[in-house]
Design an enzyme around this catalytic site. Structure first.
Site, PDB file in Angstrom:
ATOM      1  N   ASP A 155       0.797  -1.232   0.000  1.00 12.43           N
ATOM      2  CA  ASP A 155       0.000   0.000   0.000  1.00 12.43           C
ATOM      3  C   ASP A 155       0.828   1.279   0.000  1.00 12.43           C
ATOM      4  O   ASP A 155       0.267   2.366  -0.081  1.00 12.43           O
ATOM      5  CB  ASP A 155      -0.959   0.010   1.195  1.00 12.43           C
ATOM      6  N   TYR A 157      10.813   4.115   1.325  1.00  8.11           N
ATOM      7  CA  TYR A 157      11.662   3.111   1.985  1.00  8.11           C
ATOM      8  C   TYR A 157      13.129   3.192   1.562  1.00  8.11           C
ATOM      9  O   TYR A 157      13.994   2.617   2.232  1.00  8.11           O
ATOM     10  CB  TYR A 157      11.116   1.702   1.737  1.00  8.11           C
TER      11      TYR A 157
HETATM   12  P1  NAD Z   1      -0.884  -7.745  13.878  1.00  8.86           P
HETATM   13  O1  NAD Z   1       0.174  -8.428  14.668  1.00  8.86           O
HETATM   14  O2  NAD Z   1      -1.820  -6.818  14.559  1.00  8.86           O
HETATM   15  O3  NAD Z   1      -1.773  -8.849  13.149  1.00  8.86           O
HETATM   16  C1  NAD Z   1      -1.296  -9.974  12.562  1.00  8.86           C
HETATM   17  C2  NAD Z   1      -2.158 -11.181  12.936  1.00  8.86           C
HETATM   18  O4  NAD Z   1      -1.625 -12.320  12.248  1.00  8.86           O
HETATM   19  C3  NAD Z   1      -2.149 -11.533  14.424  1.00  8.86           C
HETATM   20  O5  NAD Z   1      -3.458 -11.599  14.923  1.00  8.86           O
HETATM   21  C4  NAD Z   1      -1.469 -12.896  14.475  1.00  8.86           C
HETATM   22  O6  NAD Z   1      -1.954 -13.729  15.488  1.00  8.86           O
HETATM   23  C5  NAD Z   1      -1.763 -13.435  13.100  1.00  8.86           C
HETATM   24  N1  NAD Z   1      -0.867 -14.513  12.680  1.00  8.86           N
HETATM   25  C6  NAD Z   1       0.463 -14.610  12.882  1.00  8.86           C
HETATM   26  N2  NAD Z   1       0.941 -15.737  12.326  1.00  8.86           N
HETATM   27  C7  NAD Z   1      -0.112 -16.381  11.763  1.00  8.86           C
HETATM   28  C8  NAD Z   1      -0.246 -17.594  11.051  1.00  8.86           C
HETATM   29  N3  NAD Z   1       0.810 -18.358  10.786  1.00  8.86           N
HETATM   30  N4  NAD Z   1      -1.476 -17.945  10.616  1.00  8.86           N
HETATM   31  C9  NAD Z   1      -2.544 -17.166  10.882  1.00  8.86           C
HETATM   32  N5  NAD Z   1      -2.462 -15.997  11.545  1.00  8.86           N
HETATM   33  C10 NAD Z   1      -1.262 -15.610  11.986  1.00  8.86           C
HETATM   34  O7  NAD Z   1      -0.123  -7.003  12.688  1.00  8.86           O
HETATM   35  P2  NAD Z   1      -0.488  -5.710  11.841  1.00  8.86           P
HETATM   36  O8  NAD Z   1       0.376  -4.591  12.285  1.00  8.86           O
HETATM   37  O9  NAD Z   1      -1.951  -5.493  11.856  1.00  8.86           O
HETATM   38  O10 NAD Z   1       0.000  -6.124  10.400  1.00  8.86           O
HETATM   39  C11 NAD Z   1      -0.454  -7.269   9.740  1.00  8.86           C
HETATM   40  C12 NAD Z   1       0.368  -7.559   8.512  1.00  8.86           C
HETATM   41  O11 NAD Z   1       0.056  -6.658   7.465  1.00  8.86           O
HETATM   42  C13 NAD Z   1       1.878  -7.434   8.709  1.00  8.86           C
HETATM   43  O12 NAD Z   1       2.529  -8.439   7.955  1.00  8.86           O
HETATM   44  C14 NAD Z   1       2.183  -6.085   8.128  1.00  8.86           C
HETATM   45  O13 NAD Z   1       3.533  -5.950   7.790  1.00  8.86           O
HETATM   46  C15 NAD Z   1       1.269  -6.122   6.947  1.00  8.86           C
HETATM   47  N6  NAD Z   1       0.989  -4.851   6.255  1.00  8.86           N
HETATM   48  C16 NAD Z   1       1.365  -4.776   4.952  1.00  8.86           C
HETATM   49  C17 NAD Z   1       1.132  -3.663   4.224  1.00  8.86           C
HETATM   50  C18 NAD Z   1       1.631  -3.623   2.814  1.00  8.86           C
HETATM   51  O14 NAD Z   1       1.799  -2.587   2.243  1.00  8.86           O
HETATM   52  N7  NAD Z   1       1.943  -4.745   2.173  1.00  8.86           N
HETATM   53  C19 NAD Z   1       0.472  -2.588   4.815  1.00  8.86           C
HETATM   54  C20 NAD Z   1       0.076  -2.677   6.150  1.00  8.86           C
HETATM   55  C21 NAD Z   1       0.337  -3.842   6.859  1.00  8.86           C
HETATM   56  C1  G6P Z   2       3.505   0.861   4.864  1.00  7.02           C
HETATM   57  C2  G6P Z   2       4.081  -0.292   4.132  1.00  7.02           C
HETATM   58  C3  G6P Z   2       3.694  -1.566   4.811  1.00  7.02           C
HETATM   59  C4  G6P Z   2       4.125  -1.550   6.260  1.00  7.02           C
HETATM   60  C5  G6P Z   2       3.540  -0.364   6.957  1.00  7.02           C
HETATM   61  C6  G6P Z   2       4.159  -0.241   8.343  1.00  7.02           C
HETATM   62  O1  G6P Z   2       2.117   0.868   4.738  1.00  7.02           O
HETATM   63  O2  G6P Z   2       3.703  -0.337   2.794  1.00  7.02           O
HETATM   64  O3  G6P Z   2       4.283  -2.624   4.120  1.00  7.02           O
HETATM   65  O4  G6P Z   2       3.707  -2.717   6.926  1.00  7.02           O
HETATM   66  O5  G6P Z   2       3.832   0.813   6.245  1.00  7.02           O
HETATM   67  O6  G6P Z   2       3.422   0.611   9.092  1.00  7.02           O
HETATM   68  P1  G6P Z   2       3.533   0.650  10.681  1.00  7.02           P
HETATM   69  O7  G6P Z   2       2.563   1.728  11.021  1.00  7.02           O
HETATM   70  O8  G6P Z   2       3.117  -0.703  11.179  1.00  7.02           O
HETATM   71  O9  G6P Z   2       4.938   0.981  11.011  1.00  7.02           O
HETATM   72 MN    MN Z   3       4.324  -2.333   1.935  1.00 13.99          MN
END
Ligand code: NAD
Ligand code: G6P
Ligand code: MN
Length: 445
Positions: free
Chosen positions: A172, A267
């Site tokens: 995102d 980044y």
């Molecule tokens: P979070 O820790 O609040 O939530 C993650 C959830 O995943 C937890 O409830 C955990 O229990 C669960 N989990 C962990 N291992 C698991 C497994 N093997 N099977 C099923 N569930 C499992 O984390 P968050 O801060 O809400 O972020 C969630 C994810 O989204 C992270 O990987 C974060 O980096 C990602 N993210 C990516 C983007 C992007 O741009 N690609 C943007 C925002 C967040």
């Molecule tokens: C951006 C990136 C994600 C990352 C997030 C971290 O949205 O694209 O990949 O997980 O920032 O944000 P945070 O608020 O958890 O540091």
């Molecule tokens: Mn990302």
């Protein structure tokens, strides 16, 4: 429209982003109708708080949607069309270690970049593959939209281990930055722009931006970024708003200065100014701590409030993750063949002409019912090529280390990261990371 109603599973139901995604799905029901939402997580207790609150919210606002939450894979992945995956293997406790261990040795600590990102990758690969396998076992026609991090390493792992799977890896960050750039140009939305972009995930550059009439918007955006970075540009996201994010958006002007012919992803600060990042880090209190004290408290506070009151009426703070509508756009593109353009993380195969054909690169693609077609970005400049070759090797070596259980390959990966000064420091960090990740990594020898 084909009048179909879709069934969606959110993997990582306990994520802080889950309520925002659910509300966003509800807001988009006119174009992406939903019959069922299921949550799946491997932490029943964490998921239950988010799920019970969402259950109440859904009953009050969209009673026609079936809702369930479970830790049982068969229940979660049977009869579904899409998996939206955002798991964090090891949760914030491990993110904190990813960030703090490198800092002990004077190396930056970041969720997806440098040794912290490599450590997180070694945890995520197994988790994401497991969910992909469940999906294929119980709903072989479904698509997985994965934004579990570190997306670059996860994408390379799925390329190596599950090359035929229906998974799209997405991020995102460019969405938010494109919103900001659109606003700099007086446009209402990023959808009024057509972009050229190349790179790896969290490691890329815009090289072309036009409006709908084909006018070049780069000069205007560059003028702005040269002075303010992305700092004062508006976006409708409620995600990247903390002070540390504002600092990152400001620093973009120094990243831009190194190559004023392109607009960089935020980044790149970690690779081009790692010394600055370390100087501005607090070894005792990193981004993980900010998120634990901020977003996590906030989201779980609201959930508990709704559960206690038994209603979401009058409880403030549940809001749709507005800029996550790209997830619905992407699901619609697959389901309804819209042929819209998206930045996806896909195998290069010549789309970047002078770069490793097997690299997982982030580039624009056209998405429709049969998947995606890549849009060729041509040849890239020496500076970007050099940086990307180093970084893609880090990502590939990490995945090889995971597959083979190979200590030396992981040591090489950390040594190669531009954020790490020497093989000596790389080894010190690696040995600490191995100790901290015993529960999660394959054994290395
Ligand atoms: P979070 O820790 O609040 O939530 C993650 C959830 O995943 C937890 O409830 C955990 O229990 C669960 N989990 C962990 N291992 C698991 C497994 N093997 N099977 C099923 N569930 C499992 O984390 P968050 O801060 O809400 O972020 C969630 C994810 O989204 C992270 O990987 C974060 O980096 C990602 N993210 C990516 C983007 C992007 O741009 N690609 C943007 C925002 C967040
Ligand atoms: C951006 C990136 C994600 C990352 C997030 C971290 O949205 O694209 O990949 O997980 O920032 O944000 P945070 O608020 O958890 O540091
Ligand atoms: Mn990302």
């Amino acid at each position: 429209m084909n009048n179909k109603k879709y069934s969606v599973t959110v993997a990582g139901g306990g994520s802080t982003f889950t309520p925002g995604i659910v509300l966003m799905l509800l807001e988009n029901m006119d174009r992406f109708p939903i019959r069922s939402i299921k949550f799946y997580d491997n932490d029943a207790k964490r998921q239950e708080t988010v799920a019970k609150a969402c259950e109440i919210y859904l009953k009050e606002n969209a009673p026609e949607i079936e809702f369930a939450y479970t830790t049982d894979p068969e229940t979660a992945f049977t009869d579904i069309d899409f998996v939206l995956a955002h798991i964090r293997v090891g949760k914030y406790a491990m993110r904190e270690k990813d960030e703090k261990i490198p800092l002990k040795y004077g190396v930056l600590g970041q969720e997806t970049c440098g040794p912290g990102g490599i450590a997180y990758g070694m945890r995520s690969i197994g988790g994401v593959i497991e969910i992909l396998d469940y999906m294929e076992q119980y709903s072989p026609d479904a698509w997985m939209l994965n934004y579990s991090n570190p997306a670059a390493i996860v994408a390379e792992a799925t390329r190596r281990l599950r090359p035929d799977s229906k998974i799209l890896n997405i991020c995102d960050m460019p969405i938010d930055l494109e919103e900001k750039m659109a606003h700099m140009c007086g446009l209402k939305s990023r959808k009024e722009m057509q972009v050229g972009y190349y790179g790896l995930n969290h490691f890329g550059w815009w090289h072309k931006i036009h409006d709908k009439d084909g006018n070049d918007l780069m000069p205007q955006i560059k003028e702005h970024v040269a002075v303010n970075g992305f700092a004062d540009a508006l976006s409708d996201t409620n995600q990247h708003v903390d002070a540390s994010w504002r600092e990152t958006f400001t620093k973009v002007k120094d990243v831009y200065a190194v190559d004023p012919s392109t607009i960089p992803n935020t980044y790149l600060k970690y690779y081009l100014y790692p010394d600055y990042v370390v100087e501005h880090s607090n070894k005792e209190y990193t981004r993980a701590n900010e998120v634990i004290d901020g977003r996590e408290k906030h989201v779980f506070g609201i959930c508990n409030d709704i559960i206690e009151k038994g209603t979401s009426k009058g409880v403030e703070g549940f809001e749709a993750d507005a800029h996550a509508t790209y997830i619905v756009d992407l699901a619609c593109a697959l389901a309804e063949n819209t042929n819209e353009r998206f930045l996806l993380i896909v195998e290069n195969e010549g789309a970047i002409e002078n770069f490793d054909r097997t690299a997982m690169v982030e580039i624009p693609c056209i998405v429709g019912r049969n998947g995606y077609e890549k849009i060729c970005q041509g040849a890239i400049p020496q500076f970007q090529k050099g940086l990307m070759e180093q970084q893609v090797s880090v990502e590939k070596l990490t995945v090889e280390a995971w597959i083979e259980g190979n200590y030396n390959k992981l040591w090489q990966a950390i040594t190669l990261s531009k954020t790490v000064p020497s093989a000596r420091v790389a080894k010190l960090i690696l040995d600490d990371l191995i100790e901290a990740n015993k529960e999660y990594w394959p054994e290395l020898h």
